[in-house]
Design a protein around this motif. Structure first.
Motif, short mmCIF file in Angstrom:
data_model
loop_
_atom_site.label_atom_id
_atom_site.label_comp_id
_atom_site.label_asym_id
_atom_site.label_seq_id
_atom_site.Cartn_x
_atom_site.Cartn_y
_atom_site.Cartn_z
N LEU A 106 -2.21 5.46 6.79
CA LEU A 106 -0.98 5.99 7.39
C LEU A 106 -0.02 6.36 6.28
O LEU A 106 -0.08 5.82 5.17
CB LEU A 106 -0.34 4.95 8.32
N ASN A 107 0.90 7.26 6.59
CA ASN A 107 1.84 7.72 5.58
C ASN A 107 2.79 6.63 5.10
O ASN A 107 3.40 6.74 4.04
CB ASN A 107 2.63 8.92 6.09
N ASP A 108 2.94 5.56 5.89
CA ASP A 108 3.82 4.47 5.48
C ASP A 108 3.03 3.29 4.91
O ASP A 108 3.51 2.15 4.90
CB ASP A 108 4.71 4.00 6.65
N ASP A 109 1.83 3.55 4.40
CA ASP A 109 1.00 2.47 3.85
C ASP A 109 1.44 2.02 2.45
O ASP A 109 0.81 1.15 1.87
CB ASP A 109 -0.47 2.90 3.81
N ASN A 110 2.48 2.63 1.93
CA ASN A 110 3.03 2.24 0.61
C ASN A 110 2.02 2.41 -0.52
O ASN A 110 1.90 1.55 -1.40
CB ASN A 110 3.54 0.80 0.64
N LEU A 111 1.30 3.54 -0.48
CA LEU A 111 0.39 3.82 -1.57
C LEU A 111 1.16 3.91 -2.88
O LEU A 111 2.24 4.51 -2.93
CB LEU A 111 -0.34 5.15 -1.32
N HIS A 112 0.64 3.31 -3.93
CA HIS A 112 1.23 3.32 -5.27
C HIS A 112 2.56 2.58 -5.31
O HIS A 112 3.32 2.71 -6.27
CB HIS A 112 1.44 4.76 -5.79
N ALA A 113 2.87 1.79 -4.29
CA ALA A 113 4.15 1.09 -4.21
C ALA A 113 3.89 -0.37 -3.81
O ALA A 113 2.77 -0.73 -3.41
CB ALA A 113 5.06 1.76 -3.19
N PRO A 114 4.89 -1.22 -3.92
CA PRO A 114 4.72 -2.60 -3.46
C PRO A 114 4.42 -2.67 -1.97
O PRO A 114 4.80 -1.80 -1.19
CB PRO A 114 6.06 -3.25 -3.80
N ASN A 115 3.73 -3.74 -1.57
CA ASN A 115 3.41 -4.03 -0.18
C ASN A 115 2.52 -2.96 0.45
O ASN A 115 2.70 -2.59 1.62
CB ASN A 115 4.69 -4.24 0.65
N GLU A 116 1.55 -2.49 -0.32
CA GLU A 116 0.56 -1.57 0.24
C GLU A 116 -0.17 -2.27 1.38
O GLU A 116 -0.47 -3.47 1.31
CB GLU A 116 -0.44 -1.14 -0.84
N LYS A 117 -0.49 -1.51 2.43
CA LYS A 117 -1.11 -2.10 3.62
C LYS A 117 -2.18 -1.18 4.19
O LYS A 117 -2.27 0.00 3.83
CB LYS A 117 -0.06 -2.37 4.69
N PHE A 118 -2.96 -1.74 5.11
CA PHE A 118 -3.94 -0.97 5.87
C PHE A 118 -4.01 -1.57 7.27
O PHE A 118 -4.21 -2.78 7.41
CB PHE A 118 -5.30 -1.04 5.17
N ALA A 144 -2.34 -5.65 0.42
CA ALA A 144 -2.91 -5.88 -0.91
C ALA A 144 -2.91 -4.54 -1.65
O ALA A 144 -2.93 -3.48 -1.02
CB ALA A 144 -4.33 -6.43 -0.83
N ARG A 145 -2.93 -4.59 -2.96
CA ARG A 145 -3.11 -3.36 -3.72
C ARG A 145 -4.52 -2.85 -3.48
O ARG A 145 -5.49 -3.59 -3.60
CB ARG A 145 -2.86 -3.60 -5.21
N GLY A 146 -4.62 -1.58 -3.10
CA GLY A 146 -5.91 -0.97 -2.79
C GLY A 146 -6.29 -1.06 -1.33
O GLY A 146 -7.35 -0.54 -0.94
N ALA A 147 -5.45 -1.69 -0.50
CA ALA A 147 -5.81 -1.87 0.90
C ALA A 147 -6.09 -0.53 1.59
O ALA A 147 -7.06 -0.39 2.34
CB ALA A 147 -4.69 -2.61 1.63
N SER A 148 -5.23 0.46 1.32
CA SER A 148 -5.42 1.78 1.91
C SER A 148 -5.98 2.78 0.91
O SER A 148 -6.68 3.71 1.28
CB SER A 148 -4.09 2.29 2.47
N PHE A 167 -2.94 -9.13 -5.27
CA PHE A 167 -4.38 -9.36 -5.29
C PHE A 167 -4.76 -10.68 -4.59
O PHE A 167 -5.82 -11.25 -4.87
CB PHE A 167 -4.90 -9.30 -6.72
N SER A 168 -3.88 -11.12 -3.70
CA SER A 168 -4.20 -12.20 -2.76
C SER A 168 -4.03 -11.61 -1.37
O SER A 168 -2.96 -11.74 -0.75
CB SER A 168 -3.27 -13.40 -2.97
N PRO A 169 -5.04 -10.90 -0.86
CA PRO A 169 -4.89 -10.15 0.39
C PRO A 169 -4.39 -11.05 1.52
O PRO A 169 -4.89 -12.16 1.72
CB PRO A 169 -6.30 -9.64 0.67
N THR A 170 -3.42 -10.53 2.25
CA THR A 170 -2.77 -11.29 3.31
C THR A 170 -2.73 -10.45 4.58
O THR A 170 -2.36 -9.27 4.54
CB THR A 170 -1.32 -11.66 2.90
#
Length: 437
Positions: free
Chosen positions: A402-414, A101-105, A90-93
């Protein structure tokens, strides 16, 4: 990018709907979005529920103009395990053109694209937003809300971005979603935990019984689910529809997953298994001692969480009935079983050639410089089927992740390029819709 700074602020709110400790944060995310929409001229309402509020907002310019209803969710999955994140969830980088960040995608970044697209929008369209804070727990209060507010939500098209593109740099229109039936199974043996030396050989062991049950849920050779009647209502996929599908790079998928084979139901291609066949997967198993070292205990209770992804024309309640009956028939003597229905959702198919889909295809091609591909998706968005049934409006599913956005996993991205192009495509879609209306 002007859209990035407010997105980072949105992502910093830990709106984890499954955790009661974050109830105030979930509400804070709803209020944050409400304020942003009001700045853009929307009239907004926060509808309270026993858990998390539903945000409805509308900007109605002309009764003769077309109306678009945008659906999204502001709640997010828990960030655990925290130690696997390269930066705090929850510190978007921003790193290498992506925001982490969690929720990015899922789904703040994709939802924010629809809000950001309204900056400077000159197209004369009426807009409505329906945004919930309970999607990650099965939308228990949104579905009744939709049924009770059909007229308020009435629209000419429903626009949803809560999914993925088929591949990087490949604009994608999704026309199908799988449904979901999610169960929790609990087995009770003795009335208390027992010493395995003193009682081993006579005491029931719920973990062992779960193993026996799990082994009889799927055929280990063919991968078929063994629940009687499970496949009775599965709609076959026509060869004509399969010709719509893009080719799947199976070797690339194996590489992404870090596996040598792609297991699944025998007789179907990996893409068909991903998009158009039902599944059954244990998602967690619990019971007994989990700490360091040994503890010679026979647990009194054990359980598992079980998800079944469904396809047209399967019904989640009917599948739950079939699964519960089969599970209880498998339960060995000496155990008490409880089957809890946690949540579910109906599968969805939309018309890939509806007028709004054709307009969005044109907008995507103008922005990306290539026509979109058409795809189904293996995931579930429970409210889409409800909106489709209640409103009778065509649905446009525009995945920007994207399918590699790590939804529900660590290091979620967008990916920020998808955010930027998504904003442009959505803005262009509104313009094309206004011209056609």
């Amino acid at each position: 990018m002007s859209a990035l700074e407010p997105l980072l602020e949105f992502l910093s709110i830990p709106s984890v709907s499954t955790d009661p400790r974050h109830q105030k944060d979930v509400r804070r995310a709803a209020l944050w979005l409400k304020e942003r929409l009001e700045v853009l001229g929307f009239r907004s309402e926060l509808h309270e529920t026993p858990l998390h509020p539903i945000l409805y907002a509308e900007r109605l310019l002309d009764p003769e103009a077309p109306t678009v209803l945008v659906y999204g969710h502001y709640d997010v999955q828990p960030p655990d395990p925290l130690e696997l994140w390269e930066s705090p969830p929850f510190s978007p980088t921003v790193r290498e053109g992506r925001v982490y960040a969690r929720g990015a995608s899922d789904d703040k970044g994709q939802l924010w694209a629809h809000v950001a697209a309204l900056e400077g929008l000159e197209a004369r369209v009426n807009l409505k937003f329906l945004v919930e804070g309970e999607e990650e727990i099965g939308s228990p209060h949104l579905l009744p809300f939709v049924r009770a507010h059909r007229e308020k939500l009435r629209a000419d098209v429903v626009l949803v971005s809560d999914g993925a593109m088929f591949a990087p740099h490949t604009p994608t229109l999704t026309y199908g979603l799988r449904g979901l039936c999610y169960l929790e199974v609990r087995l009770q043996g003795a009335r208390r935990d027992l010493h395995s030396g003193a009682f081993g050989g006579v005491a029931p062991n719920p973990i062992q019984a779960l193993g026996w049950i799990l082994a009889r849920l799927k055929d280990g050779t063919t991968g078929r689910v063994l629940i009687p009647g499970f496949y009775d209502r599965v709609r076959p996929v026509s060869e004509e529809e399969k010709r719509l599908w893009p080719p799947l790079d199976e070797e690339a998928l194996k590489g992404e997953l870090g596996v040598e084979v792609l297991p699944g139901e025998e007789g179907y291609s990996p893409l068909e298994r991903l998009w158009a066949r039902p599944t059954l997967d244990p998602n967690g198993i619990f019971g007994g001692y989990q700490g360091e070292g040994s503890k010679t205990v026979i647990p009194a209770e054990a359980g598992l969480k079980l998800s079944m992804r469904l396809v047209p024309d399967q019904d989640p309640e009917e599948v739950a009935d079939l699964a519960e009956a089969y599970l209880k028939a498998l339960c060995p003597p000496g155990y008490r079983m409880e089957v809890r229905r946690l949540h579910g959702g109906k599968p969805v198919l939309t018309d890939p050639q509806s007028p709004p889909m054709r307009l969005m295809a044109r907008a995507l091609e103008e922005v990306w410089g290539r026509p979109p591909v058409y795809a189904r998706e293996g995931g579930t968005i429970p409210v889409v089927a409800e909106l489709q049934e209640a409103l009778g409006a065509p649905v446009v599913l525009l995945g920007l992740g994207l399918n590699d956005d790590n939804l529900h996993a660590p290091n979620e991205k967008f990916d920020l390029v998808n955010l930027e192009k998504g904003i442009l495509a959505i803005r262009r879609f509104h313009g094309l819709l206004a011209e056609s209306g």
